[in-house]
Structures are given as structure tokens and as C-alpha cells.
Design an enzyme around this catalytic site. Structure first.
Site, PDB file in Angstrom:
ATOM      1  N   ASP A  54      35.988 -32.735  20.154  1.00 37.55           N
ATOM      2  CA  ASP A  54      36.321 -32.203  21.462  1.00 37.55           C
ATOM      3  C   ASP A  54      36.506 -33.414  22.383  1.00 37.55           C
ATOM      4  O   ASP A  54      36.121 -34.534  22.030  1.00 37.55           O
ATOM      5  CB  ASP A  54      35.183 -31.304  21.951  1.00 37.55           C
ATOM      6  CG  ASP A  54      35.396 -30.810  23.364  1.00 37.55           C
ATOM      7  OD1 ASP A  54      36.489 -30.296  23.654  1.00 37.55           O
ATOM      8  OD2 ASP A  54      34.469 -30.955  24.181  1.00 37.55           O
ATOM      9  N   ASP A  71      36.404 -33.431  26.542  1.00 37.44           N
ATOM     10  CA  ASP A  71      35.549 -33.457  27.735  1.00 37.44           C
ATOM     11  C   ASP A  71      34.102 -33.122  27.386  1.00 37.44           C
ATOM     12  O   ASP A  71      33.818 -32.088  26.791  1.00 37.44           O
ATOM     13  CB  ASP A  71      36.068 -32.463  28.772  1.00 37.44           C
ATOM     14  CG  ASP A  71      37.457 -32.843  29.262  1.00 37.44           C
ATOM     15  OD1 ASP A  71      37.627 -33.968  29.749  1.00 37.44           O
ATOM     16  OD2 ASP A  71      38.367 -32.009  29.142  1.00 37.44           O
ATOM     17  N   ASP A  74      30.274 -30.390  22.351  1.00 30.73           N
ATOM     18  CA  ASP A  74      29.167 -30.425  23.306  1.00 30.73           C
ATOM     19  C   ASP A  74      28.837 -29.057  23.887  1.00 30.73           C
ATOM     20  O   ASP A  74      27.928 -28.949  24.703  1.00 30.73           O
ATOM     21  CB  ASP A  74      29.483 -31.390  24.458  1.00 30.73           C
ATOM     22  CG  ASP A  74      30.590 -30.868  25.359  1.00 30.73           C
ATOM     23  OD1 ASP A  74      30.358 -30.755  26.585  1.00 30.73           O
ATOM     24  OD2 ASP A  74      31.680 -30.574  24.860  1.00 30.73           O
TER      25      ASP A  74
END
Length: 204
Positions: free
Chosen positions: A22, A24, A178
Site C-alpha cells: 500500500d 499512504d 496499514d
């Protein structure tokens, strides 16, 4: 002044042939800047967007977030236009983005051992500019953005497309994420995953 607290990331055992990250909150410590852009974009609409809700929506494509805010608050914001405004504001903040060093270190260590991709809920243009700002764009063989799939996370589509573009079976891919939304997408894709904890900041 704030300083980052070292983050420990353990990789699961497995014979992985491809790696998908991922962007961001995983590679880029950009979530506070995204929130700042959201607040500015929503100000004229007088739309409340608490920071806790922003993080709850982590991994969800920008236009879908506008739709969810409309549903929650009874607004009629145009998803495409509001998302465009937010992304324009964020683009101005990209030079301020810092890397999430432990994850970027993993990228550097894995580079050359197997193909790597980025699969993000953000538009490809923004993801590309973010990776360029971090100096790691050239490390990745494929980038999947919000416009590349009809369904974003928590559906598996972004990760499955990334694996396809890498030429690696989904079960041979390791995902770095995240958010819970991203982890659900990885599990739905049949991939093992690593949960990247949020950067911890302590005041000096």
C-alpha cells in the site's frame, strides 16, 4: 518538535515471489497531510470529518469517502468534484511527505529479489508523485491506483490486479498494509500480509 519512534516489522515465513505495498500510511507518512487536505476541501461544505473517522476510512477510494460522508451527514456533495478538490490540495502538500523508514528499508532490501508493486486506493497520478517524492518510484514494477479497478479495498481486486501485472500467483505474494480495510482485501485475495503499525510520535 516531534520524532519518530523506531518501528519493528516482522515478515511471515513463506516462499514469496512478489511483494505488494500500500502507499499512504505504509510507504509514505502521508496520512496527516491527507487529513489536512480533506479538512480544507470539506470546509466550504461545512461537513464534519473527525480525525478518528478519517483513519477508519483508511484505504477507501476518495470518491467513495465523499459518498459515505454524504450518507452519514445528509450532504449532497458531488463525489467527483469534491474528490478532485481534495486531491488538488494534497498535491501541493506532497513535498512535505516523509518516508516510513522501516518499510522503505524493506523495499530497498527486497529490490532485485522479486517483482514489487504498489496497490493503493488513491489515484495513480498521486501515488506516482508520492513515490517520486520519496525517491523509490523506480523500485516498483507495477502501480495499481483507484481508477484501475471497479471495486477498491476491502475487495481483493487491487491486489489481484497487482499480482497479475507482476506475473505472480496471488498465493505467492506478500502484502504490506496499514489498515484493516487493506488487510481484508489481502486475505480475500488469498495473500499473506504484514500489518504496518502507525508511526509513533513523541514530543521532544
Amino acid at each position: 518538535m516531534q520524532a519518530g519512534v523506531p518501528m519493528l516489522i516482522q515478515l511471515p515465513e513463506g516462499n514469496f515471489e512478489g511483494y505488494i505495498f500500500d502507499c499512504d500510511g505504509t510507504l509514505a507518512d502521508s496520512m496527516p497531510l491527507h487529513y489536512k487536505a480533506w479538512c480544507e476541501a470539506l470546509q466550504e461544505h461545512e461537513c464534519d470529518f473527525p480525525e478518528a473517522l478519517f483513519y477508519e476510512f483508511g484505504g477507501i477510494p476518495t470518491e467513495r469517502i465523499v459518498e459515505l460522508l454524504n450518507e452519514r451527514h445528509g450532504h449532497s456533495m458531488d463525489p467527483v468534484e469534491t474528490a478532485r478538490q481534495k486531491e488538488e490540495l494534497f498535491l501541493k502538500l506532497i513535498p512535505q511527505i516523509a518516508p516510513i523508514e522501516p518499510v522503505v528499508s524493506i523495499v530497498n532490501e527486497l529490490y532485485g529479489t522479486g517483482p514489487m508493486a504498489v496497490a493503493s486506493g488513491g489515484r495513480r497520478e498521486i501515488v506516482t508523485k508520492t513515490l517520486t517524492a520519496l525517491g523509490i518510484l523506480q523500485k516498483f514494477d507495477a502501480i495499481v491506483g483507484a481508477e484501475d479497478t471497479l471495486r477498491g479495498k476491502p475487495f481483493p481486486d487491487p491486489f489481484l490486479l497487482a499480482a497479475e501485472r507482476l506475473g505472480v500467483e496471488p498465493g505467492r505474494c506478500l502484502v504490506f498494509e496499514d489498515t484493516g480495510t487493506g488487510i481484508k482485501a489481502a486475505e480475500a485475495a488469498g495473500m499473506k500480509w504484514v500489518l504496518v503499525p502507525p508511526p509513533k510520535r513523541t514530543k521532544l
